[in-house]
Design an enzyme around this catalytic site. Structure first.
Site, short mmCIF file in Angstrom:
data_model
loop_
_atom_site.label_atom_id
_atom_site.label_comp_id
_atom_site.label_asym_id
_atom_site.label_seq_id
_atom_site.Cartn_x
_atom_site.Cartn_y
_atom_site.Cartn_z
CG LEU A 165 -2.11 -0.98 1.01
CD1 LEU A 165 -2.95 -1.08 2.27
CD2 LEU A 165 -2.98 -0.56 -0.17
NE ARG A 182 -4.12 -4.84 16.64
CZ ARG A 182 -3.94 -4.68 15.34
NH1 ARG A 182 -2.73 -4.56 14.86
NH2 ARG A 182 -4.97 -4.64 14.53
C1 LIG Z 1 -2.44 -10.77 8.68
C2 LIG Z 1 -2.34 -9.27 8.78
C3 LIG Z 1 -3.49 -8.51 8.83
C4 LIG Z 1 -3.41 -7.12 8.93
N1 LIG Z 1 -4.56 -6.39 8.99
C5 LIG Z 1 -4.46 -5.05 9.08
C6 LIG Z 1 -5.65 -4.25 9.13
O1 LIG Z 1 -6.76 -4.75 9.06
N2 LIG Z 1 -5.51 -2.91 9.22
C7 LIG Z 1 -4.29 -2.30 9.27
O2 LIG Z 1 -4.23 -1.08 9.35
N3 LIG Z 1 -3.15 -3.03 9.22
C8 LIG Z 1 -3.21 -4.37 9.11
N4 LIG Z 1 -2.07 -5.11 9.05
C9 LIG Z 1 -0.78 -4.43 8.91
C10 LIG Z 1 -0.60 -3.95 7.46
O3 LIG Z 1 -1.12 -4.93 6.60
C11 LIG Z 1 0.84 -3.70 7.08
O4 LIG Z 1 1.48 -2.95 8.06
C12 LIG Z 1 0.91 -2.93 5.76
O5 LIG Z 1 0.14 -3.55 4.78
C13 LIG Z 1 2.34 -2.78 5.29
O6 LIG Z 1 2.32 -2.14 4.04
P1 LIG Z 1 3.67 -1.70 3.34
O7 LIG Z 1 3.30 -1.12 2.03
O8 LIG Z 1 4.47 -0.87 4.26
O9 LIG Z 1 4.49 -3.07 3.14
P2 LIG Z 1 4.10 -4.45 2.40
O10 LIG Z 1 2.68 -4.54 2.05
O11 LIG Z 1 4.73 -5.51 3.24
O12 LIG Z 1 4.89 -4.36 1.04
C14 LIG Z 1 6.27 -4.50 0.96
C15 LIG Z 1 6.68 -4.40 -0.50
O13 LIG Z 1 8.10 -4.36 -0.56
C16 LIG Z 1 8.58 -5.30 -1.49
N5 LIG Z 1 9.90 -5.70 -1.04
C17 LIG Z 1 10.29 -6.14 0.18
N6 LIG Z 1 11.63 -6.30 0.20
C18 LIG Z 1 12.07 -5.95 -1.01
C19 LIG Z 1 13.36 -5.89 -1.59
N7 LIG Z 1 14.47 -6.15 -0.92
N8 LIG Z 1 13.46 -5.52 -2.90
C20 LIG Z 1 12.35 -5.21 -3.63
N9 LIG Z 1 11.11 -5.21 -3.10
C21 LIG Z 1 10.99 -5.59 -1.82
C22 LIG Z 1 7.54 -6.41 -1.50
O14 LIG Z 1 7.61 -7.09 -2.74
C23 LIG Z 1 6.26 -5.59 -1.35
O15 LIG Z 1 5.87 -5.12 -2.62
C24 LIG Z 1 -2.14 -6.49 8.98
C25 LIG Z 1 -0.99 -7.27 8.95
C26 LIG Z 1 -1.08 -8.64 8.86
C27 LIG Z 1 0.16 -9.45 8.92
#
Ligand SMILES: Cc1cc2nc3c(=O)[nH]c(=O)nc-3n(C[C@H](O)[C@H](O)[C@H](O)COP(=O)(O)OP(=O)(O)OC[C@H]3O[C@@H](n4cnc5c(N)ncnc54)[C@H](O)[C@@H]3O)c2cc1C
Length: 680
Positions: A65, A359
């Site tokens: 996201l 939590r």
């Molecule tokens: C089961 C579960 C349910 C959840 N439910 C909720 C909820 O209901 N509400 C809420 O607010 N939060 C929720 N969370 C937390 C939330 O989902 C995450 O904190 C959030 O989606 C993280 O988003 P992000 O974009 O930071 O990272 P991510 O969605 O983890 O994306 C990481 C990106 O980085 C890329 N990446 C990683 N390492 C590398 C690399 N070295 N090189 C290239 N690309 C890389 C991956 O391919 C991916 O595209 C939940 C978490 C879990 C585990």
């Protein structure tokens, strides 16, 4: 400090601490009242004119996201974006797993919500360890996120009359959580993905799927590119840009068993740390109270049961130890325990918030009951989450409409249907309850960023879960999606311009420069080293051992002795990794084990950082609970006099040397720092 000081991260002040020079970090928070800071910032920041945007390349690593919203927004603004992810499609980023919802201060329920209240709840929920100015901004832009997502077509749940529906999450007394059944992350990610693909189609974003960032390239002190591995061919490739944005998620998988997707890793973040970005508050790890309990030794994944279930599910253990023993022995089932013999311990201890306490509080309360012998499964490490009362009140159809896919998921994994009627007695209908236990879920710590989301390396930005910015010592439910999308859609697209404004005068840097050569050679040499260890242990066996050490010594309850022992064990495990690891296959082509070995190398360093930070923080706050520092009632006891700061760790040249602690003092202007109270 000038209103929009352009000096990155570190202020001139240094102090002697434990014989090492420590720095005081400058978070570059704009002056003025908290509620005006973001407006003021936007009014005075530097901008990039449309022609110059065409000359500027921005690397965004991550398509969750945070990454997808940032990449699509920057593309739409006119920048040239290179967007990377390790999966075969941006849609498979871990964000897709988010279930419960996303917060916003719309006050659709007319229940007294406001931007201020969301801000206040978040700072309080984080146990007064978050940066006030950032959190206010987050609450302020929360409403824009909902509008943006609705415009994209995200199918949020609606009331009968068509209004967007809300439910409650922990740490709040209002209903401000927007949701799409139990698939909120998936629907939000599809929205962000369609914006992203629109920009891919327009030629403004170039997507690199199945690419893993292995290193960040620093030229003249600024982030100017990355080295990424094509995960299919195994080839290392170089990419240059005028700024690099890391959006690579959290480091929960350091603990081996967590609710995170198997691919989640902290390699990109740790590599930035090795290159000079600081790692802030790593000990702030969230242990989620409602996960399916561990059931065996061969398990590699834990499953979350969304916090949204606590809207209608009641958490309990038996009042009598004999009943608990019978449940553990399997001679009684949950529905055999009559209503009057159930201890709804969260409702008993925290009447004002009940089952919807934050939590960290709910997890500790479950641990306390299980430690006292009241656990309800064969391991004694579980409590019940029971829908009997709400099914009786609302009917099974209504409950299934709210949580149907979560009930199905629970049944698929455990073979128990939590909506199944068992018996009636004394006017009370008994249904089969779920069993839940706390598990590693989210990491509040991460790469240190200033107000502009810039790290201590100029030109390197960090957004979403991989930065530390907004949640203090404990994140409230439904606030991670809010933060990731706030960073990507509404904050970074402004703040990055403040940095890029004078970058268009520089020519595009060639990837033939010696800095790229050096970085690529180092990555290549490291991959060769890992393949050549040729020891006897698989990546997973060492990772599992790391997980045991962390859960045991750096888990829900931490002590000085336990942490010291944990650090010793982690150091020994690094030695084991370096001498006894076995990675099959070759550097060329697809080699998943080699990729996992790189992740594990970095989880070991991250694990040591978590323990080191936890050892230094001689207080309890949020997810960091030091058993030596608790009240008589077993609540977390902060020490604001000595620990009212963000701790940011600085790498010292190799993985074995203890990092140096730098500090960002916290300054609260409008919130009164006090002991958290969820009782009344
Ligand atoms: C089961 C579960 C349910 C959840 N439910 C909720 C909820 O209901 N509400 C809420 O607010 N939060 C929720 N969370 C937390 C939330 O989902 C995450 O904190 C959030 O989606 C993280 O988003 P992000 O974009 O930071 O990272 P991510 O969605 O983890 O994306 C990481 C990106 O980085 C890329 N990446 C990683 N390492 C590398 C690399 N070295 N090189 C290239 N690309 C890389 C991956 O391919 C991916 O595209 C939940 C978490 C879990 C585990």
């Amino acid at each position: 400090m000038s209103r929009l000081s352009r000096i990155s991260g570190i202020s001139g002040t240094t102090r002697k601490n434990q014989n090492k020079m420590t720095k005081v970090l400058n978070s570059r928070i704009p002056e003025g009242p908290v509620a005006q800071k973001w407006t003021e910032f936007k009014a005075h920041q530097r901008l990039v004119n449309p022609k110059n945007k065409l000359k500027l390349d921005v690397i965004v690593v991550g398509t969750g996201l945070a990454g997808a919203s940032a990449a699509s927004s920057l593309g739409e603004m006119g920048f040239n974006v290179l967007n990377f992810c390790i999966q075969d499609s941006p849609r498979r980023a871990h964000s897709i797993a988010a279930q419960g919802g996303i917060n916003a201060a719309k006050c659709y329920q007319n229940d007294g919500d406001s931007v201020y209240r969301l801000f206040y709840d978040t700072v309080k929920g984080g146990d007064y360890r978050a940066r006030e100015a950032n959190v206010y901004r987050l609450a302020e832009v929360s409403n824009n996120i909902i509008d943006q997502c609705v415009a994209q077509g995200v199918p949020f749940a609606r009331e009968y009359g068509g209004m967007l529906a809300n439910r409650s999450f922990g740490g709040a007394q209002v209903s401000r959580t927007f949701y799409a059944k139990g698939q909120t992350g998936q629907q939000l990610l599809l929205g962000a993905y369609s914006s992203l693909m629109c920009q891919v189609n327009a030629g403004k974003v170039k997507l690199y799927t199945r690419y893993e960032m292995e290193d960040v390239v620093i030229i003249d002190g600024r982030a100017r590119g990355i080295i990424a591995k094509n995960l299919v061919t195994g080839k290392l490739e170089r990419f240059s840009g005028n700024a690099v944005v890391i959006a690579t998620g959290g480091y929960g998988n350091a603990y081996f068993l967590s609710t995170n997707a198997m691919g989640c890793n902290c390699t990109a973040a740790i590599q930035c740390y090795r290159k000079g970005a600081m790692m802030a508050n790593p000990s702030y790890v969230q242990i989620h109270p409602t996960c399916i309990p561990v059931h065996g030794d061969n398990q590699s994944k834990l499953t979350l049961m969304s916090e949204s279930l606590r809207n209608d599910g009641r958490i309990w253990v038996p009042k009598n130890i004999e009943d608990a023993k019978a449940l553990q022995a399997g001679t009684k089932q949950g529905w055999d325990i009559p209503e009057q013999d159930r201890d709804y311990y969260l409702e008993r201890r925290y009447p004002a918030f009940g089952n919807l306490v934050p939590r960290d509080v709910a997890s500790r309360a479950a641990k306390e009951r299980c430690d006292k012998g009241f656990g309800v499964n064969n391991t004694g490490l579980a409590v019940f989450l029971d829908f009997s009362e709400s099914i009786q009140r609302l009917g099974i159809n209504e409950i299934r409409q709210r949580y149907g896919n979560l009930f199905d998921m629970y049944e698929e994994i455990t073979d128990v249907n939590p909506g199944e009627f068992v018996r009636s007695e004394g006017g009370f209908d008994y249904y089969k309850p779920m069993m839940i236990f706390p598990a590693i879920h989210y990491t509040m710590g991460g790469i240190w960023v200033d107000y502009e989301l810039q790290t201590t390396i100029p030109g390197l930005f960090a957004i979403g879960e991989c930065n530390f910015s907004d949640h203090g010592a404990n994140r409230l439910g439904a606030s991670a999606l809010m933060q990731g999308l706030a960073d990507g859609y509404f904050v970074l697209p402004y703040t990055i311009q403040n940095y890029l404004a004078d970058q268009s005068i520089w020519p595009r840097l060639s990837t033939d420069m010696p800095e790229f050569d050096e970085a690529e050679k180092a990555v290549d040499a490291e991959l060769t080293r890992l393949l050549n260890i040729k020891g006897k242990r698989s990546v997973d066996s060492i990772h599992k051992e790391l997980g045991h050490i962390l859960w045991e010594h750096v888990g829900m309850g931490r002590t000085k002795e336990g942490l010291e022992e944990g650090i010793k064990l982690i150091k020994a495990l690094r030695q084991e990794f370096n001498t006894n690891l076995f990675v099959p296959g070759a550097k060329e082509g697809l080699n998943v084990e080699l990729d996992k070995a790189v992740h594990l190398r970095d989880f070991i360093l991250m694990g040591e950082l978590i323990a080191t930070d936890a050892l230094h923080r001689e207080e309890s706050c949020g997810g960091h609970f030091r058993e030596e520092h608790q009240t008589e009632e077993g609540e977390a006891k902060r020490d604001d006099e000595h620990f009212f700061y963000v701790g940011a760790w600085e790498y010292q040249g190799n993985d074995d040397t203890t990092p140096v602690l730098n500090k960002e003092p916290l300054e609260y202007e409008i919130i009164k720092v006090q002991t958290r109270n969820y009782k009344n």
